[in-house]
Design a protein around this motif. Structure first.
Motif, PDB file in Angstrom:
ATOM      1  N   SER A  16       0.834  -1.203   0.000  1.00 49.17           N
ATOM      2  CA  SER A  16       0.000   0.000   0.000  1.00 49.17           C
ATOM      3  C   SER A  16       0.865   1.247   0.000  1.00 49.17           C
ATOM      4  CB  SER A  16      -0.898   0.028   1.241  1.00 49.17           C
ATOM      5  OG  SER A  16      -1.793  -1.060   1.256  1.00 49.17           O
ATOM      6  N   ARG A  18       0.228   5.747   0.420  1.00 47.96           N
ATOM      7  CA  ARG A  18      -0.675   6.876   0.587  1.00 47.96           C
ATOM      8  C   ARG A  18      -0.012   8.096  -0.037  1.00 47.96           C
ATOM      9  NH1 ARG A  18      -2.383  10.369   5.920  1.00 47.96           N
ATOM     10  NH2 ARG A  18      -4.563  10.775   5.373  1.00 47.96           N
ATOM     11  N   SER A  20       0.007  12.052  -1.124  1.00 47.71           N
ATOM     12  CA  SER A  20      -0.529  13.312  -0.634  1.00 47.71           C
ATOM     13  C   SER A  20      -0.306  14.392  -1.678  1.00 47.71           C
ATOM     14  CB  SER A  20       0.163  13.733   0.668  1.00 47.71           C
ATOM     15  OG  SER A  20      -0.056  12.798   1.694  1.00 47.71           O
ATOM     16  N   TYR A  79      -5.638  13.344  -0.480  1.00 43.97           N
ATOM     17  CA  TYR A  79      -4.903  12.091  -0.309  1.00 43.97           C
ATOM     18  C   TYR A  79      -5.418  11.041  -1.291  1.00 43.97           C
ATOM     19  CZ  TYR A  79      -3.950  14.349   4.187  1.00 43.97           C
ATOM     20  OH  TYR A  79      -3.588  15.242   5.159  1.00 43.97           O
ATOM     21  N   GLN A  81      -5.161   6.938  -1.153  1.00 42.53           N
ATOM     22  CA  GLN A  81      -4.750   5.678  -0.542  1.00 42.53           C
ATOM     23  C   GLN A  81      -4.845   4.590  -1.600  1.00 42.53           C
ATOM     24  OE1 GLN A  81      -3.652   4.984   2.666  1.00 42.53           O
ATOM     25  NE2 GLN A  81      -3.353   2.847   2.051  1.00 42.53           N
ATOM     26  N   ASP A  83      -4.277   0.564  -2.152  1.00 47.74           N
ATOM     27  CA  ASP A  83      -4.064  -0.741  -1.531  1.00 47.74           C
ATOM     28  C   ASP A  83      -3.958  -1.827  -2.597  1.00 47.74           C
ATOM     29  OD1 ASP A  83      -6.454   0.389   0.860  1.00 47.74           O
ATOM     30  OD2 ASP A  83      -4.284   0.320   1.130  1.00 47.74           O
TER      31      ASP A  83
END
Length: 126
Positions: A16, A18, A20, A79, A81, A83
């Motif tokens: 994963s 994240r 920004s 953001y 995310q 996965d």
């Protein structure tokens, strides 16, 4: 507004990340925000967009529940995310801002965005 994307890197398949995107200025909440990506030798493609309040989102079909966009207007940041990363997710990921207009399917087109960040590289190894 100016945009600064970060959070990319090298990750193994299944991992994963994240991402920004930090925006300068005091009008961030007035922008529709989008994420796009561009793999080597391919055109830039739409990933996801989020409305000014964050109440509405629009995802590309290939996302299939693996990507989640969110925004914090108090922090001037959006953001992404990601996965269950796959090798085919390898690309430069760009955030973009759209200052005017309603949140419609038109937000899937890169041509409606006025401001772009510099991109952050995501590399997924198999």
């Amino acid at each position: 507004v100016q945009l600064q994307a970060s959070g990319g890197g090298l990750v193994q398949a299944g991992g994963s990340l994240r991402l920004s995107c930090a925006a300068s200025g005091r009008t961030f909440s007035s922008y529709i925000m989008g994420w796009f990506r561009q793999a080597p030798g391919k055109e830039r493609e739409f990933v996801v967009a989020i409305s000014r309040t964050g109440a509405n989102t629009c995802y590309a079909d290939f996302v299939k529940g693996r990507f989640t966009i969110s925004r914090d207007n108090a922090k001037n940041t959006v953001y992404l995310q990601i996965d269950s990363l796959k090798p085919e997710d390898t690309a430069v990921y760009y955030c973009a801002a759209k200052p005017t207009g309603a949140f419609t399917r038109a937000t899937m087109s890169p041509t409606v965005y006025d401001v772009w960040g510099q991109g952050t590289q995501v590399t997924v190894s198999s």
